[in-house]
Design a protein around this motif. Sequence first.
Motif, PDB file in Angstrom:
ATOM      1  N   ASP A 113      32.561  37.538  43.944  1.00  0.00           N
ATOM      2  CA  ASP A 113      31.948  37.354  42.627  1.00  0.00           C
ATOM      3  C   ASP A 113      32.367  38.495  41.708  1.00  0.00           C
ATOM      4  OD1 ASP A 113      30.406  36.585  40.519  1.00  0.00           O
ATOM      5  OD2 ASP A 113      28.483  36.731  41.558  1.00  0.00           O
TER       6      ASP A 113
ATOM      7  N   LEU B 233      28.507  41.993  45.815  1.00  0.00           N
ATOM      8  CA  LEU B 233      28.813  40.572  45.676  1.00  0.00           C
ATOM      9  C   LEU B 233      30.307  40.307  45.507  1.00  0.00           C
ATOM     10  CD1 LEU B 233      25.802  39.557  43.428  1.00  0.00           C
ATOM     11  CD2 LEU B 233      26.260  38.739  45.750  1.00  0.00           C
TER      12      LEU B 233
ATOM     13  N   SER C 144      37.993  35.446  43.859  1.00  0.00           N
ATOM     14  CA  SER C 144      38.014  34.375  44.861  1.00  0.00           C
ATOM     15  C   SER C 144      39.422  33.803  44.957  1.00  0.00           C
ATOM     16  CB  SER C 144      37.014  33.279  44.480  1.00  0.00           C
ATOM     17  OG  SER C 144      35.723  33.797  44.345  1.00  0.00           O
TER      18      SER C 144
ATOM     19  N   THR D 197      30.924  40.020  49.344  1.00  0.00           N
ATOM     20  CA  THR D 197      30.245  38.949  50.077  1.00  0.00           C
ATOM     21  C   THR D 197      30.501  37.561  49.495  1.00  0.00           C
ATOM     22  OG1 THR D 197      28.226  39.242  48.754  1.00  0.00           O
ATOM     23  CG2 THR D 197      28.408  40.514  50.803  1.00  0.00           C
ATOM     24  N   ARG D 198      30.812  37.497  48.181  1.00  0.00           N
ATOM     25  CA  ARG D 198      31.008  36.179  47.563  1.00  0.00           C
ATOM     26  C   ARG D 198      32.254  36.092  46.683  1.00  0.00           C
ATOM     27  NH1 ARG D 198      24.859  34.400  45.724  1.00  0.00           N
ATOM     28  NH2 ARG D 198      23.928  34.471  47.807  1.00  0.00           N
TER      29      ARG D 198
END
Length: 299
Positions: free
Chosen positions: A49, A43, A174, A46-47
Amino acid sequence: MSAPVLILVTRPVEVEPGAEPGEASRPFRLADVALPQLSVLDLGVTRGDGVFESVRVGPSGSPDLEAHLRRFVVSASLLDLPAPDLEVWRQAFAAAVSEARRRGGDDEVLGVKLVLTRGIEGRGVPTAWVLAQPAPDHTAVRRDGLAAITLDRGYRHDAGAASPWLLLGAKTLSYEVAAAATREAARRGAREVVFVSSDGFVLEAPTSSVVMRFGDRVVSPPAEVGIIAGTTVTRALAFFAERGFETAEERIPVSRLARADAVWLVSSVRQAVPLTALDGRPLHLDATLTAALNAHLGT
């Protein structure tokens, strides 16, 4: 110049009382940075996170490590990640620095990144690592400064308190907004950005805190305006206080920013970079004071 050193942290978070420790007897291990180590299902990939810290290590060590670790814990908490086991992270950090020193010598300046992600979706097991590598040479930009522009960050200065799910105080993986803002600066002929709130207050730069001098007073925005609590800015303000300046963390209207006698962007690895222009308007560069500030931050 030494090659990057990768430490995989196999027990990165605190173990619940009575729980099976798993790899507790081996909480971290050296890994080959040239080989695949991260799942494409993680994650963090992919995000975005996850959370991280970047720590400068000079010849005399890293005086800000504990401040970085405290912020690491706060960031993890804001993302509802398990609490990092700080003793494990300290040991993994020391192991990475020791190996980097063995490869590159004691005088090399390192940038050490600590990363904790939520792991592969559905497993509930965090992914973590420490990466130590030679820091880029920022000597020229610390000496010569750079031009910046102001950009609206898109929220009020009190958005963090009103909307905590925006994670404004967390240092997360992010970073696309920061990257997009830096590209916008380049399109406008500048190299840096000073974010401002939609209601007109100075916030931070994409990867730095903002420090401003107004006569004999030096100020920086507080974390309460929806920014990441800086680690280096604390030492920067201490430097000015030792030299007789009045220092404070306070809300600064954008209208005052253009009237500052000097502006610096401060961060752990790059240290203090003076601004020479803001939105096309020249700013004074105090070379002597900047050099002394960076000497202080580099100790």
